[in-house]
Design a protein around this motif. Structure first.
Motif, short mmCIF file in Angstrom:
data_model
loop_
_atom_site.label_atom_id
_atom_site.label_comp_id
_atom_site.label_asym_id
_atom_site.label_seq_id
_atom_site.Cartn_x
_atom_site.Cartn_y
_atom_site.Cartn_z
N GLU A 19 0.83 -1.21 0.00
CA GLU A 19 0.00 0.00 0.00
C GLU A 19 0.86 1.26 0.00
O GLU A 19 0.58 2.21 -0.72
CB GLU A 19 -0.95 -0.01 1.20
CG GLU A 19 -1.88 1.18 1.24
CD GLU A 19 -2.72 1.35 -0.02
OE1 GLU A 19 -2.95 2.51 -0.41
OE2 GLU A 19 -3.13 0.35 -0.63
N LYS A 20 1.92 1.26 0.79
CA LYS A 20 2.81 2.42 0.82
C LYS A 20 3.48 2.62 -0.54
O LYS A 20 3.62 3.76 -1.01
CB LYS A 20 3.86 2.26 1.92
CG LYS A 20 3.27 2.39 3.32
CD LYS A 20 4.33 2.26 4.39
CE LYS A 20 3.75 2.24 5.78
NZ LYS A 20 2.93 3.35 6.14
N SER A 21 3.87 1.54 -1.18
CA SER A 21 4.47 1.65 -2.51
C SER A 21 3.46 2.17 -3.54
O SER A 21 3.82 2.94 -4.42
CB SER A 21 5.03 0.29 -2.96
OG SER A 21 6.13 -0.07 -2.17
N ARG A 22 2.20 1.74 -3.41
CA ARG A 22 1.16 2.27 -4.30
C ARG A 22 0.99 3.77 -4.10
O ARG A 22 0.82 4.52 -5.06
CB ARG A 22 -0.18 1.58 -4.02
CG ARG A 22 -0.37 0.30 -4.72
CD ARG A 22 -1.83 -0.17 -4.63
NE ARG A 22 -1.92 -1.54 -5.08
CZ ARG A 22 -1.96 -2.61 -4.29
NH1 ARG A 22 -1.95 -2.46 -2.98
NH2 ARG A 22 -2.03 -3.82 -4.80
N GLU A 23 1.01 4.21 -2.84
CA GLU A 23 0.88 5.63 -2.54
C GLU A 23 2.03 6.42 -3.16
O GLU A 23 1.82 7.49 -3.74
CB GLU A 23 0.84 5.85 -1.03
CG GLU A 23 -0.43 5.37 -0.38
CD GLU A 23 -0.38 5.40 1.14
OE1 GLU A 23 0.60 5.93 1.71
OE2 GLU A 23 -1.32 4.87 1.77
N VAL A 24 3.24 5.90 -3.06
CA VAL A 24 4.40 6.55 -3.68
C VAL A 24 4.21 6.63 -5.19
O VAL A 24 4.44 7.67 -5.81
CB VAL A 24 5.71 5.81 -3.32
CG1 VAL A 24 6.87 6.31 -4.16
CG2 VAL A 24 6.02 5.96 -1.84
N ASP B 52 1.37 6.57 -6.89
CA ASP B 52 0.30 7.53 -7.21
C ASP B 52 0.80 8.97 -7.11
O ASP B 52 0.48 9.80 -7.96
CB ASP B 52 -0.89 7.33 -6.26
CG ASP B 52 -1.66 6.06 -6.54
OD1 ASP B 52 -1.48 5.46 -7.63
OD2 ASP B 52 -2.45 5.65 -5.66
N GLU B 53 1.59 9.26 -6.10
CA GLU B 53 2.13 10.61 -5.94
C GLU B 53 3.11 10.94 -7.07
O GLU B 53 3.09 12.04 -7.62
CB GLU B 53 2.82 10.75 -4.58
CG GLU B 53 3.36 12.12 -4.29
CD GLU B 53 2.30 13.19 -4.05
OE1 GLU B 53 2.68 14.37 -3.90
OE2 GLU B 53 1.10 12.86 -4.00
N ALA B 54 3.93 9.98 -7.45
CA ALA B 54 4.87 10.19 -8.56
C ALA B 54 4.12 10.44 -9.86
O ALA B 54 4.49 11.33 -10.64
CB ALA B 54 5.82 9.00 -8.70
N LYS B 55 3.05 9.69 -10.11
CA LYS B 55 2.23 9.90 -11.31
C LYS B 55 1.63 11.30 -11.32
O LYS B 55 1.64 11.98 -12.35
CB LYS B 55 1.10 8.87 -11.40
CG LYS B 55 1.55 7.52 -11.87
CD LYS B 55 0.38 6.61 -12.18
CE LYS B 55 -0.13 5.94 -10.94
NZ LYS B 55 -1.17 4.93 -11.18
N ARG B 56 1.11 11.70 -10.18
CA ARG B 56 0.50 13.04 -10.09
C ARG B 56 1.53 14.12 -10.35
O ARG B 56 1.30 15.04 -11.14
CB ARG B 56 -0.15 13.23 -8.72
CG ARG B 56 -0.91 14.56 -8.60
CD ARG B 56 -1.28 14.89 -7.18
NE ARG B 56 -0.14 15.14 -6.33
CZ ARG B 56 0.60 16.27 -6.35
NH1 ARG B 56 0.33 17.23 -7.21
NH2 ARG B 56 1.61 16.43 -5.52
N LEU B 57 2.67 14.00 -9.69
CA LEU B 57 3.72 15.01 -9.87
C LEU B 57 4.20 15.07 -11.31
O LEU B 57 4.39 16.16 -11.87
CB LEU B 57 4.90 14.71 -8.94
CG LEU B 57 4.68 14.98 -7.46
CD1 LEU B 57 5.80 14.36 -6.63
CD2 LEU B 57 4.58 16.47 -7.20
#
Length: 77
Positions: free
Chosen positions: A55-60, A62-67
């Protein structure tokens, strides 16, 4: 030392974000295997640990995709 390494022609902030995105998604995929291994061995505690990491890796990711999307969009304007 990092300064001793030659710079890649593709090395820039977008490359760095893509690399982080790739790494996080690869980690999510690998952790799925580890989680299945733990469950097969009957180790629910370890499976839950791998699931939290996933889950933490997914969050990272998702944030990288957004940025990355935000920065690429800004360059278009």
């Amino acid at each position: 030392m990092a300064q001793d390494r030659p710079e890649s022609a593709a090395k820039d902030k977008h490359y760095d974000l893509v690399t982080v995105l790739y790494g996080s998604l690869k980690t999510v995929w690998k952790l799925e295997t580890y989680k299945a291994d733990a469950r097969r061995e009957g180790d629910d505690e370890l499976a839950q640990f791998f699931e939290k990491l996933q889950e933490k890796s997914r969050e990272v990711g998702d944030e990288a995709k957004r940025l990355l999307a935000d920065r690429l969009k800004k360059e278009e304007t």
